[in-house]
Enzyme design. Structure first.
Site, PDB file in Angstrom:
ATOM      1  N   ARG A 166     -48.605  -9.540  51.247  1.00 19.77           N
ATOM      2  CA  ARG A 166     -49.604  -9.793  50.307  1.00 19.77           C
ATOM      3  C   ARG A 166     -48.272  -8.994  49.425  1.00 19.77           C
ATOM      4  O   ARG A 166     -48.237  -9.452  48.026  1.00 19.77           O
ATOM      5  CB  ARG A 166     -50.461  -9.088  50.772  1.00 19.77           C
ATOM      6  N   LYS A 181     -42.194   0.468  52.824  1.00 21.05           N
ATOM      7  CA  LYS A 181     -42.075   1.641  53.051  1.00 21.05           C
ATOM      8  C   LYS A 181     -43.620   1.497  53.593  1.00 21.05           C
ATOM      9  O   LYS A 181     -44.190   1.512  53.228  1.00 21.05           O
ATOM     10  CB  LYS A 181     -42.377   2.909  52.481  1.00 21.05           C
ATOM     11  N   ALA A 183     -46.661   3.025  55.900  1.00 22.86           N
ATOM     12  CA  ALA A 183     -47.683   3.956  56.561  1.00 22.86           C
ATOM     13  C   ALA A 183     -47.027   4.816  57.853  1.00 22.86           C
ATOM     14  O   ALA A 183     -46.903   3.821  58.544  1.00 22.86           O
ATOM     15  CB  ALA A 183     -49.027   3.718  56.812  1.00 22.86           C
ATOM     16  N   SER A 236     -54.326   5.777  48.802  1.00 22.23           N
ATOM     17  CA  SER A 236     -55.275   6.386  48.699  1.00 22.23           C
ATOM     18  C   SER A 236     -54.628   6.047  46.529  1.00 22.23           C
ATOM     19  O   SER A 236     -53.650   6.157  46.361  1.00 22.23           O
ATOM     20  CB  SER A 236     -55.639   7.692  48.460  1.00 22.23           C
ATOM     21  N   GLU A 257     -52.924  -1.209  43.974  1.00 21.33           N
ATOM     22  CA  GLU A 257     -54.237  -0.806  44.570  1.00 21.33           C
ATOM     23  C   GLU A 257     -54.567   0.162  46.048  1.00 21.33           C
ATOM     24  O   GLU A 257     -54.297   0.155  46.871  1.00 21.33           O
ATOM     25  CB  GLU A 257     -53.824  -3.017  45.700  1.00 21.33           C
ATOM     26  N   LEU A 258     -55.811   1.180  44.835  1.00 21.87           N
ATOM     27  CA  LEU A 258     -56.159   2.207  45.363  1.00 21.87           C
ATOM     28  C   LEU A 258     -57.996   1.997  46.302  1.00 21.87           C
ATOM     29  O   LEU A 258     -57.989   0.570  46.411  1.00 21.87           O
ATOM     30  CB  LEU A 258     -55.974   2.710  44.009  1.00 21.87           C
ATOM     31  N   CYS A 291     -60.689  -0.992  51.986  1.00 23.99           N
ATOM     32  CA  CYS A 291     -61.455  -0.700  51.117  1.00 23.99           C
ATOM     33  C   CYS A 291     -61.576  -1.826  50.275  1.00 23.99           C
ATOM     34  O   CYS A 291     -62.704  -1.091  49.418  1.00 23.99           O
ATOM     35  CB  CYS A 291     -59.518  -0.673  49.792  1.00 23.99           C
ATOM     36  N   GLU A 388     -64.602   7.485  49.671  1.00 24.19           N
ATOM     37  CA  GLU A 388     -64.974   6.367  50.538  1.00 24.19           C
ATOM     38  C   GLU A 388     -64.794   6.955  52.082  1.00 24.19           C
ATOM     39  O   GLU A 388     -64.252   7.898  52.169  1.00 24.19           O
ATOM     40  CB  GLU A 388     -63.139   6.054  50.049  1.00 24.19           C
ATOM     41  N   SER A 448     -62.139 -11.028  50.237  1.00 26.36           N
ATOM     42  CA  SER A 448     -60.653 -10.793  50.293  1.00 26.36           C
ATOM     43  C   SER A 448     -59.605 -12.722  50.663  1.00 26.36           C
ATOM     44  O   SER A 448     -60.820 -13.986  51.805  1.00 26.36           O
ATOM     45  CB  SER A 448     -59.984 -10.640  51.439  1.00 26.36           C
TER      46      SER A 448
HETATM   47  P1  NAP Z   1     -52.477   7.520  51.490  1.00 25.10           P
HETATM   48  O1  NAP Z   1     -52.213   7.785  52.165  1.00 25.10           O
HETATM   49  O2  NAP Z   1     -52.763   7.111  49.434  1.00 25.10           O
HETATM   50  O3  NAP Z   1     -50.746   6.302  51.778  1.00 25.10           O
HETATM   51  C1  NAP Z   1     -50.232   4.732  51.716  1.00 25.10           C
HETATM   52  C2  NAP Z   1     -49.207   5.166  51.769  1.00 25.10           C
HETATM   53  O4  NAP Z   1     -48.929   6.110  50.773  1.00 25.10           O
HETATM   54  C3  NAP Z   1     -48.375   5.305  52.880  1.00 25.10           C
HETATM   55  O5  NAP Z   1     -47.113   4.672  53.252  1.00 25.10           O
HETATM   56  C4  NAP Z   1     -48.192   6.781  52.628  1.00 25.10           C
HETATM   57  O6  NAP Z   1     -46.879   7.586  53.848  1.00 25.10           O
HETATM   58  C5  NAP Z   1     -47.358   7.248  51.110  1.00 25.10           C
HETATM   59  N1  NAP Z   1     -47.278   7.609  51.004  1.00 25.10           N
HETATM   60  C6  NAP Z   1     -48.465   9.106  51.044  1.00 25.10           C
HETATM   61  N2  NAP Z   1     -47.845  10.107  50.231  1.00 25.10           N
HETATM   62  C7  NAP Z   1     -46.579   9.570  49.172  1.00 25.10           C
HETATM   63  C8  NAP Z   1     -46.360  10.482  48.534  1.00 25.10           C
HETATM   64  N3  NAP Z   1     -45.394  11.710  47.755  1.00 25.10           N
HETATM   65  N4  NAP Z   1     -45.227   9.287  47.675  1.00 25.10           N
HETATM   66  C9  NAP Z   1     -45.259   8.415  48.176  1.00 25.10           C
HETATM   67  N5  NAP Z   1     -45.694   8.103  49.229  1.00 25.10           N
HETATM   68  C10 NAP Z   1     -46.799   8.520  49.695  1.00 25.10           C
HETATM   69  O7  NAP Z   1     -53.809   5.993  52.362  1.00 25.10           O
HETATM   70  P2  NAP Z   1     -53.228   5.548  53.483  1.00 25.10           P
HETATM   71  O8  NAP Z   1     -54.498   7.034  54.036  1.00 25.10           O
HETATM   72  O9  NAP Z   1     -52.719   4.730  54.416  1.00 25.10           O
HETATM   73  O10 NAP Z   1     -54.697   4.447  53.203  1.00 25.10           O
HETATM   74  C11 NAP Z   1     -56.203   4.452  52.470  1.00 25.10           C
HETATM   75  C12 NAP Z   1     -56.689   4.198  51.693  1.00 25.10           C
HETATM   76  O11 NAP Z   1     -56.021   2.841  51.510  1.00 25.10           O
HETATM   77  C13 NAP Z   1     -58.002   4.311  51.218  1.00 25.10           C
HETATM   78  O12 NAP Z   1     -57.965   4.262  49.576  1.00 25.10           O
HETATM   79  C14 NAP Z   1     -57.905   2.865  50.823  1.00 25.10           C
HETATM   80  O13 NAP Z   1     -58.606   2.481  49.846  1.00 25.10           O
HETATM   81  C15 NAP Z   1     -56.415   2.196  50.232  1.00 25.10           C
HETATM   82  N6  NAP Z   1     -56.375   0.843  50.356  1.00 25.10           N
HETATM   83  C16 NAP Z   1     -56.700  -0.028  49.211  1.00 25.10           C
HETATM   84  C17 NAP Z   1     -56.458  -1.042  49.081  1.00 25.10           C
HETATM   85  C18 NAP Z   1     -56.970  -1.942  47.829  1.00 25.10           C
HETATM   86  O14 NAP Z   1     -56.002  -3.505  48.249  1.00 25.10           O
HETATM   87  N7  NAP Z   1     -57.054  -1.683  46.884  1.00 25.10           N
HETATM   88  C19 NAP Z   1     -56.387  -2.018  50.939  1.00 25.10           C
HETATM   89  C20 NAP Z   1     -56.229  -0.927  51.418  1.00 25.10           C
HETATM   90  C21 NAP Z   1     -56.038   0.614  51.502  1.00 25.10           C
HETATM   91  P3  NAP Z   1     -46.754   8.475  55.062  1.00 25.10           P
HETATM   92  O15 NAP Z   1     -48.138   7.407  56.088  1.00 25.10           O
HETATM   93  O16 NAP Z   1     -45.701   8.337  55.349  1.00 25.10           O
HETATM   94  O17 NAP Z   1     -48.254   9.164  54.475  1.00 25.10           O
END
Ligand code: NAP
Length: 484
Positions: A166, A181, A183, A236, A257-258, A291, A388, A448
Site C-alpha cells: 500500500r 522498515k 515490524a 500505533s 495511518e494510526l 485497525c 484498541e 478496505s
Molecule cells: P507500532 O508498535 O506502532 O509499530 C509499528 C511500526 O513502527 C513497526 O515497524 C515498529 O517497529 C515501528 N516502531 C516502533 N517504535 C518505533 C519508534 N520509536 N520509532 C520508529 N519506529 C518505531 O504498531 P504495531 O503494534 O506494529 O501495529 C499495531 C498498530 O498499528 C495498531 O494500533 C493498529 O491500529 C495500527 N494499524 C493501523 C492501520 C491503519 O491503516 N490505520 C493499519 C494497520 C495497523 P518494531 O516492530 O521494530 O518495534
C-alpha cells in the site's frame, strides 16, 4: 506450501542497493512462531550505519527512477502484481508463519496486497496536472505533480504484505525510491516482497528493505538525513505521535495511518442476518488484529438479545488452531504481550459486570491463543470500549435512540472507520455524515479497497492510502505562472 520450503526461499539479510547483506554489526532478529512460541528464523537487524547506507542508495537511485517514463514504472508494478499472484502460496505461508493468522486470512491478504501493485500500475500513467487562466487574466496557472523524493516507509506486523504494498505501490508509481522498515515481529514477508520487486525489474536502490529491532534509533537516523523527504507510517497512535515530533524538526511530509476504535452500530430496523455476517467480517477478519476491526458494538435495545445470541453462536463455532492447519479459522495472536493485553481487557470488563456469552479465558495450550469472545452488557468506563482490543473480542452495549448511539460512537479520540446497519439507506447516509470517522461501512463489514481512499480523522491519522489520493501523498505540487 510446506513451511520449510517457504523459509528456504525467503531472504534473511538486508536489501540495500540491490544486494543482500548482513547488518554492519552482525546483529540478528529472532523471529518467532506465534503458534508454538518457538523459534522460526533469524533475520539481519539493521544498524544506524545500514540505515544511512540504505538512504544513500535510495537517493542515488532516485533521479533515474523519477525520470523513467511512467509507462515503464507502471510495467514494473504490473509485473510485481503478477509475481505476487503467482507466489500467493509462498507469501501466505510466510505471513501465517510469522504473524499467526489463519491461512484463509493470509491468502486474502496476499490478494489484497497484490491489488495495490495492480491499482498503482494503472495510476502511474494517470498522474496529470492542470492548466487554467488566472482569474484576473494576463497569465496562466500550470499545476504539475513531481515525485517528492526518498520515502521512508514503516509498517506494522498485522498486515505485513498489504501495509508494505500500500506504500511501495504509490511511491514507485509517483517516481519515488523507498526504504521499507517492517515490524520486527514480521520481517520475512517484507524481505520476500523486496526480492519480488527486484525480480519485477525495480532498479537497484529503488526498493530497500531494512528489518531493524532498534527501530527508534534506526528510523531517527534516517529522518535526520536531508535526502529523506517523506515519512509514511502505519502503526500505533503512540508511535505515530512520536514520529510526528521527529518529522517536525525537518518539516517532513508525513502520512500517518494510526490506531482505530471502530464502532459498529445496529439500528432497530437493521437486517439482523446481514448485521451478524457483517459483524463477523468486521470483527474477525485477521482474528481481530486489524485497525479496522469493530471494537465496540452498539445495538438498539429492541434487537440486542437477538443480535447478541446470533453473534455469540457464530463466534463460538469458529475453529481455533495453528494458522498453517488448513481447517483453522482463527489463529493465535501475534505474541504473548498481545494475548495478555486482550485478556486484561476482558477481565476488566467482566469485573465491571459484563456478561460472557462465549470465550473469555486464555486456553491451556502452548502458543498465543485467545478464543472468540462475546461480552454483553459491557459497562461504560470499561477499558475494552476505550482501547484498541486487537483480538477476537466483541463487546456489546445497548442503546435507546439514534442520538445516544451517535454520541457513544463519537466518544473516542480515534476516527478511522465506523460500521452502520439499517434497512433505510436515507437514514444510513444521513447518520454516516454525523460519524466522526474517515470511512464508514454502511451495511458492509469491510471497507478496505485499493481503489478507495483509506484513512482516518482525529487521532487515527493524516493522509490517505489507496485510490487516486494515495499517489498524491508521494508528490509535491509545483505551480508555474506563465504567459505565452
Ligand atoms: P507500532 O508498535 O506502532 O509499530 C509499528 C511500526 O513502527 C513497526 O515497524 C515498529 O517497529 C515501528 N516502531 C516502533 N517504535 C518505533 C519508534 N520509536 N520509532 C520508529 N519506529 C518505531 O504498531 P504495531 O503494534 O506494529 O501495529 C499495531 C498498530 O498499528 C495498531 O494500533 C493498529 O491500529 C495500527 N494499524 C493501523 C492501520 C491503519 O491503516 N490505520 C493499519 C494497520 C495497523 P518494531 O516492530 O521494530 O518495534
Amino acid at each position: 506450501m510446506k513451511l520449510r520450503d517457504a523459509l528456504d526461499r525467503c531472504p534473511t539479510e538486508l536489501l540495500i542497493d540491490g544486494a543482500w547483506r548482513p547488518a554492519s554489526d552482525g546483529r540478528r532478529i529472532d523471529v518467532h512462531d506465534p503458534a508454538t512460541a518457538g523459534h522460526l528464523a533469524d533475520v539481519a537487524s539493521a544498524s544506524e550505519r545500514d540505515a544511512v547506507d540504505a538512504v544513500a542508495a535510495a537517493s542515488r537511485a532516485l533521479p533515474g527512477w523519477a525520470a523513467t517514463p511512467a509507462r515503464q514504472r507502471s510495467a514494473v508494478l504490473r509485473r510485481a502484481y503478477e509475481l505476487m499472484t503467482e507466489r500467493a502460496d509462498l507469501l501466505a505461508t510466510l505471513i501465517t508463519a510469522e504473524n499467526g493468522k489463519a491461512l484463509p486470512d493470509a491468502r486474502a491478504e496476499v490478494a489484497y496486497a497484490a491489488e495495490f501493485f495492480r491499482w498503482y500500475s494503472e495510476e502511474a500513467v494517470r498522474l496529470s496536472g492542470t492548466v487554467q487562466h488566472a482569474p484576473a487574466g494576463g497569465y496562466r496557472i500550470l499545476v504539475d505533480h513531481a515525485p517528492i523524493g526518498v520515502a521512508v516507509l514503516i509498517t506494522p506486523w498485522n498486515y505485513p504484505a498489504a501495509m508494505a504494498t500500500r506504500k511501495i505501490g504509490p511511491a514507485l508509481a509517483a517516481g519515488c525510491s523507498v526504504v521499507l522498515k517492517p515490524a520486527s515481529d514480521t520481517p520475512l514477508t517484507a524481505l520476500a516482497i523486496g526480492a519480488l520487486m527486484e525480480e519485477a525489474g525495480a532498479p537497484a536502490g529503488v526498493v530497500n528493505v531494512l528489518p531493524a529491532d532498534r527501530s527508534g534509533a534506526v528510523v531517527t537516523a534516517m529522518l535526520g538525513l536531508p535526502a529523506v523527504r517523506k515519512l509514511s507510517f502505519t502503526g500505533s497512535t503512540e508511535v505515530g505521535r512520536r514520529l510526528l515530533h521527529g518529522a517536525a524538526d525537518r518539516v517532513l511530509s508525513t502520512s500517518m495511518e494510526l490506531g482505530g476504535n471502530a464502532p459498529f452500530l445496529v439500528l432497530e430496523d437493521a437486517d439482523l442476518d446481514a448485521a451478524v455476517r457483517g459483524a463477523m467480517l468486521a470483527k474477525m477478519r485477521n482474528g481481530g488484529e486489524a485497525c479496522t476491526a469493530a471494537n465496540r458494538f452498539y445495538v438498539h435495545e429492541s434487537v440486542a438479545d437477538a443480535f447478541a445470541g446470533r453473534l455469540a453462536e457464530a463466534m463460538a463455532s469458529l475453529r481455533v488452531g495453528p494458522g498453517l492447519d488448513e481447517d483453522t479459522e482463527v489463529g493465535p495472536l501475534v505474541n504473548a504481550a498481545a494475548q495478555a493485553k486482550v485478556d486484561e481487557l476482558v477481565q476488566d470488563a467482566v469485573a465491571r459486570g459484563a456478561v460472557v456469552l462465549t470465550g473469555g479465558r486464555i486456553p491451556d495450550r502452548a502458543g498465543h491463543y485467545y478464543p472468540p469472545t462475546v461480552l454483553d452488557r459491557v459497562a461504560p468506563g470499561s477499558a475494552v470500549l476505550a482501547e484498541e482490543i486487537f483480538g477476537p473480542v466483541a463487546p456489546l452495549v445497548r442503546f435507546r435512540d439514534e442520538a445516544e448511539a451517535v454520541r457513544l460512537a463519537n466518544a473516542t479520540e480515534y476516527g478511522l472507520v465506523s460500521y452502520l446497519y439499517t434497512r433505510d439507506l436515507r437514514r444510513g447516509l444521513a447518520l454516516a455524515d454525523t460519524l466522526e470517522t474517515g470511512m464508514v461501512g454502511l451495511n458492509r463489514g469491510i471497507v478496505s479497497d485499493p481503489a478507495a481512499p483509506f484513512g482516518g480523522v482525529k487521532q487515527s491519522g493524516l493522509g490517505r492510502e489507496g485510490g487516486h489520493e494515495g499517489i498524491l501523498e508521494y508528490t509535491e505540487t509545483k505551480y508555474i505562472a506563465t504567459d505565452w
